[in-house]
Write a protein that holds these residues in place. Sequence first.
Motif, short mmCIF file in Angstrom:
data_model
loop_
_atom_site.label_atom_id
_atom_site.label_comp_id
_atom_site.label_asym_id
_atom_site.label_seq_id
_atom_site.Cartn_x
_atom_site.Cartn_y
_atom_site.Cartn_z
N ALA A 128 0.83 -1.23 0.00
CA ALA A 128 -0.04 -0.01 0.06
C ALA A 128 0.94 1.09 -0.03
CB ALA A 128 -1.06 0.08 0.99
N PRO A 129 0.47 2.42 -0.51
CA PRO A 129 0.90 3.47 -0.70
C PRO A 129 1.49 4.05 0.83
CG PRO A 129 -0.76 3.71 -2.00
CD PRO A 129 -0.92 2.54 -1.16
N VAL A 130 2.74 4.69 1.03
CA VAL A 130 2.99 5.34 2.20
C VAL A 130 3.01 6.56 2.23
CG1 VAL A 130 4.91 5.58 3.97
CG2 VAL A 130 4.46 3.27 2.72
N VAL A 131 2.29 7.46 3.04
CA VAL A 131 2.40 9.07 3.14
C VAL A 131 3.07 9.34 4.44
CG1 VAL A 131 1.14 11.04 3.60
CG2 VAL A 131 0.05 9.02 2.24
N ARG A 132 4.17 10.06 4.13
CA ARG A 132 5.26 10.44 5.28
C ARG A 132 5.04 12.25 5.45
NH1 ARG A 132 8.16 6.44 6.64
NH2 ARG A 132 8.62 4.64 5.03
N VAL A 133 4.55 12.71 6.49
CA VAL A 133 4.62 14.03 7.02
C VAL A 133 5.51 14.79 7.69
CG1 VAL A 133 2.89 15.69 7.84
CG2 VAL A 133 2.03 13.83 6.66
N LYS A 134 6.09 15.66 7.46
CA LYS A 134 7.20 16.42 8.10
C LYS A 134 7.17 17.87 8.16
CE LYS A 134 10.85 16.09 4.50
NZ LYS A 134 12.09 15.66 4.19
N GLY A 135 8.00 18.43 9.06
CA GLY A 135 7.78 20.15 9.02
C GLY A 135 7.78 20.63 10.47
N THR A 136 7.58 21.76 10.37
CA THR A 136 7.42 22.54 11.42
C THR A 136 5.99 23.61 11.72
OG1 THR A 136 9.93 22.82 11.02
CG2 THR A 136 8.78 24.64 12.59
N ALA A 137 5.57 23.82 12.97
CA ALA A 137 4.51 24.50 13.14
C ALA A 137 4.92 25.54 14.31
CB ALA A 137 3.28 23.93 13.45
N VAL A 138 4.79 26.78 13.89
CA VAL A 138 5.45 28.05 14.96
C VAL A 138 4.01 28.70 15.10
CG1 VAL A 138 6.65 29.92 15.13
CG2 VAL A 138 7.63 27.93 13.78
N PHE A 139 3.75 28.64 16.35
CA PHE A 139 2.41 29.41 16.77
C PHE A 139 1.03 28.89 15.98
CE2 PHE A 139 5.32 32.23 18.52
CZ PHE A 139 5.01 32.51 19.77
N GLY A 140 1.30 27.68 15.34
CA GLY A 140 0.31 27.04 14.42
C GLY A 140 0.28 25.59 14.76
N GLY A 141 -0.53 24.87 13.63
CA GLY A 141 -0.74 23.39 14.16
C GLY A 141 -0.61 22.52 12.75
N CYS A 142 -0.36 21.41 12.76
CA CYS A 142 -0.68 20.41 11.67
C CYS A 142 -1.15 19.33 12.48
CB CYS A 142 0.84 20.26 11.23
SG CYS A 142 0.72 18.92 9.73
N GLU A 143 -1.99 18.85 11.48
CA GLU A 143 -2.88 17.39 12.00
C GLU A 143 -3.04 16.47 10.78
OE1 GLU A 143 -6.75 15.91 14.43
OE2 GLU A 143 -6.86 17.44 13.25
N ALA A 144 -2.35 15.24 10.92
CA ALA A 144 -2.45 14.28 9.81
C ALA A 144 -3.16 13.23 10.41
CB ALA A 144 -1.08 14.07 9.28
N LYS A 145 -4.23 12.52 9.73
CA LYS A 145 -4.85 11.55 10.10
C LYS A 145 -5.75 10.77 9.32
CE LYS A 145 -9.15 14.26 11.43
NZ LYS A 145 -10.04 14.51 12.56
N PRO A 146 -5.80 9.52 9.44
CA PRO A 146 -6.80 8.58 8.41
C PRO A 146 -8.15 9.05 8.50
CG PRO A 146 -5.93 7.23 10.31
CD PRO A 146 -5.22 8.64 10.51
N ARG A 147 -8.90 8.76 7.47
CA ARG A 147 -10.31 9.11 7.55
C ARG A 147 -10.85 7.79 7.30
NH1 ARG A 147 -13.50 12.88 2.88
NH2 ARG A 147 -15.78 12.64 4.11
N ARG A 148 -11.66 7.32 8.35
CA ARG A 148 -12.14 6.15 8.79
C ARG A 148 -13.42 5.98 7.69
NH1 ARG A 148 -8.22 3.68 10.51
NH2 ARG A 148 -7.38 4.96 12.34
N GLY A 149 -13.63 4.89 7.12
CA GLY A 149 -14.41 4.55 6.21
C GLY A 149 -14.04 5.04 4.69
N LYS A 150 -12.93 5.51 4.54
CA LYS A 150 -12.51 6.05 3.09
C LYS A 150 -11.35 5.13 2.84
CE LYS A 150 -13.56 8.88 0.81
NZ LYS A 150 -14.63 8.82 -0.39
N LYS A 151 -11.39 4.39 1.87
CA LYS A 151 -10.29 3.15 1.31
C LYS A 151 -9.81 3.76 0.04
CE LYS A 151 -11.68 -0.51 4.39
NZ LYS A 151 -11.62 -2.00 4.49
N LEU A 152 -8.92 3.57 -0.20
CA LEU A 152 -8.21 3.59 -1.47
C LEU A 152 -8.31 2.53 -2.25
CD1 LEU A 152 -6.59 5.93 -3.23
CD2 LEU A 152 -4.50 4.56 -2.71
#
Length: 231
Positions: free
Chosen positions: A196-220
Amino acid sequence: MTKSGATPPARPEHAPVAEAEIRASDADRERVAELLRDAYAEGRLDVEEHAERIEAAYAAKTLGDLVPLTRDLPVHSGISFEKLPLGDPAAAPRPDGPVRLPARNEAPTMLAVFGGSSRKGRWRVGSHLRAVAVFGGVEIDLTDAVFESPEVVIDVVAIFGGVEIKVPENVSLHGGGVGIFGGFDVKEQTAADPYAPVVRVKGTAVFGGCEAKPRRGKKLKEWVRKQLGAD
């Protein structure tokens, strides 16, 4: 002048164009790309070959540019660029399912400054994506995207802004970043399918935010169908 003294006939002003010289449509390019994805999933092409041919398919100008890309694959004989006349019953959508439109080409960078940027639906995602949010928000929805690479790296920069990333529940999600007076949350998971594909998230949040998550019920589903060899 010929030997008999007669003038040879002039070439017709509107001579028919050879099929190989006909301009390729988005649907023609997408058809070849689908066959290349099948070949990659079956192990007939390695990562470099797949990436090179996919790039050539979407850059093709004519049908003649597309044909060599699948010439050494068993599916080649099944390709037909014949254009059916309007009104032909065979040209109508088949009853076994809806006609899927070609996926959209999108820029590899998303930028939101004092505003918002959103990308969702059926679009092509390559091996790298960059999201920058400055006093704004970026939304990246990969649940209906067409993955052109087995690995997608998303670089995030969030300054007084936010980036939200959603992935299908059956892909792998990994990564993490630095939160400075902010948050960087990647809900990691490993897909049961090792291909299966792999998603890699990286970076920086300054006085901010980043959220990465799977969406249940949605399949590729498209990727899973090809990996398992199902119809």
